[in-house]
Motif scaffolding. Structure first.
Motif, PDB file in Angstrom:
ATOM      1  N   HIS A  92     -12.999  12.601  94.493  1.00 51.69           N
ATOM      2  CA  HIS A  92     -14.285  11.657  94.151  1.00 51.69           C
ATOM      3  C   HIS A  92     -13.504  10.720  92.842  1.00 51.69           C
ATOM      4  CE1 HIS A  92     -15.014  16.686  94.430  1.00 51.69           C
ATOM      5  NE2 HIS A  92     -16.447  15.908  94.486  1.00 51.69           N
ATOM      6  N   SER A  93     -15.031   9.878  92.923  1.00 54.02           N
ATOM      7  CA  SER A  93     -14.763   8.727  92.386  1.00 54.02           C
ATOM      8  C   SER A  93     -15.772   9.029  91.845  1.00 54.02           C
ATOM      9  CB  SER A  93     -14.596   7.040  92.741  1.00 54.02           C
ATOM     10  OG  SER A  93     -14.466   6.062  92.634  1.00 54.02           O
ATOM     11  N   VAL A  94     -15.496   8.289  90.287  1.00 54.54           N
ATOM     12  CA  VAL A  94     -16.850   8.712  89.100  1.00 54.54           C
ATOM     13  C   VAL A  94     -16.617   7.236  88.187  1.00 54.54           C
ATOM     14  CG1 VAL A  94     -16.867  10.763  90.216  1.00 54.54           C
ATOM     15  CG2 VAL A  94     -15.733  10.139  87.519  1.00 54.54           C
ATOM     16  N   LYS A 101     -18.086  15.724  84.694  1.00 48.33           N
ATOM     17  CA  LYS A 101     -17.523  15.740  85.918  1.00 48.33           C
ATOM     18  C   LYS A 101     -16.465  16.241  86.300  1.00 48.33           C
ATOM     19  CE  LYS A 101     -22.347  13.987  87.310  1.00 48.33           C
ATOM     20  NZ  LYS A 101     -22.859  12.861  87.917  1.00 48.33           N
ATOM     21  N   VAL A 102     -15.550  15.089  86.636  1.00 53.48           N
ATOM     22  CA  VAL A 102     -14.247  15.349  86.920  1.00 53.48           C
ATOM     23  C   VAL A 102     -13.552  16.555  86.392  1.00 53.48           C
ATOM     24  CG1 VAL A 102     -11.818  14.146  86.813  1.00 53.48           C
ATOM     25  CG2 VAL A 102     -13.704  12.848  87.267  1.00 53.48           C
ATOM     26  N   LEU A 112      -9.346  17.540  94.046  1.00 58.38           N
ATOM     27  CA  LEU A 112      -7.776  17.796  93.993  1.00 58.38           C
ATOM     28  C   LEU A 112      -7.152  16.904  93.290  1.00 58.38           C
ATOM     29  CD1 LEU A 112      -8.233  19.084  96.911  1.00 58.38           C
ATOM     30  CD2 LEU A 112      -7.607  20.290  95.064  1.00 58.38           C
ATOM     31  N   ARG A 113      -8.277  15.031  93.361  1.00 64.45           N
ATOM     32  CA  ARG A 113      -7.857  13.688  93.053  1.00 64.45           C
ATOM     33  C   ARG A 113      -8.751  13.192  92.535  1.00 64.45           C
ATOM     34  NH1 ARG A 113      -5.802  15.272  97.904  1.00 64.45           N
ATOM     35  NH2 ARG A 113      -3.567  16.526  97.364  1.00 64.45           N
ATOM     36  N   CYS A 114      -9.249  12.843  91.819  1.00 61.87           N
ATOM     37  CA  CYS A 114     -10.279  12.140  91.193  1.00 61.87           C
ATOM     38  C   CYS A 114     -10.181  10.517  90.827  1.00 61.87           C
ATOM     39  CB  CYS A 114     -11.301  13.092  90.646  1.00 61.87           C
ATOM     40  SG  CYS A 114     -11.675  15.030  90.847  1.00 61.87           S
ATOM     41  N   MET A 115     -10.872   9.938  91.024  1.00 61.37           N
ATOM     42  CA  MET A 115     -10.487   8.218  90.818  1.00 61.37           C
ATOM     43  C   MET A 115     -11.654   8.245  89.417  1.00 61.37           C
ATOM     44  SD  MET A 115      -9.599   4.701  91.691  1.00 61.37           S
ATOM     45  CE  MET A 115     -11.173   4.960  92.992  1.00 61.37           C
TER      46      MET A 115
END
Length: 120
Positions: A92-94, A101-102, A112-115
């Protein structure tokens, strides 16, 4: 099947049951289990104390034991030179404004791996 247990097991799922299994499957006397996965904050790791008394070793690592001050700059340099392909691992990218949200994604096991982008 292994004649007494494996020499080393590595757990990467974050499942507490998998962590227990990884530890309990190592050989008495010299077996080492390494826990890498991150479990839910409400989970607990339960095993019989005899496993420790039989000289099994349990180790854990958080973020692969990276030392941010000395290791991350090298990773960033490799990424910028296109020597390290990281984009395909981002789930995810937020924007920073949606940082909550992360945490929701993580608690649901989806992020699992959010930016987190620092743009507006």
């Amino acid at each position: 099947m292994t004649g007494g247990g494996v020499d080393c097991s590595i757990e990467c799922t974050g499942s507490t049951q998998a962590m227990v299994s990884a530890f309990e499957c190592v050989h008495d006397g010299w077996g080492v289990a390494v826990l890498v996965g991150v479990q839910s904050r409400d989970d607990s790791f339960k095993t019989h104390p005899i496993h420790f008394l039989n000289e099994r070793t349990l180790r854990g690592t958080f973020f692969g034991n990276y030392k941010p001050r000395s290791d991350i700059p090298g990773v960033v340099e490799k990424y910028m030179k296109k020597e390290l392909e990281l984009d395909k691992f981002i789930t995810h990218s937020v924007p920073f404004l949606d940082i909550n949200k992360v945490f929701e994604y993580m608690l649901r096991g989806e992020g699992l791996r959010c930016m987190i982008r620092m743009d507006a």
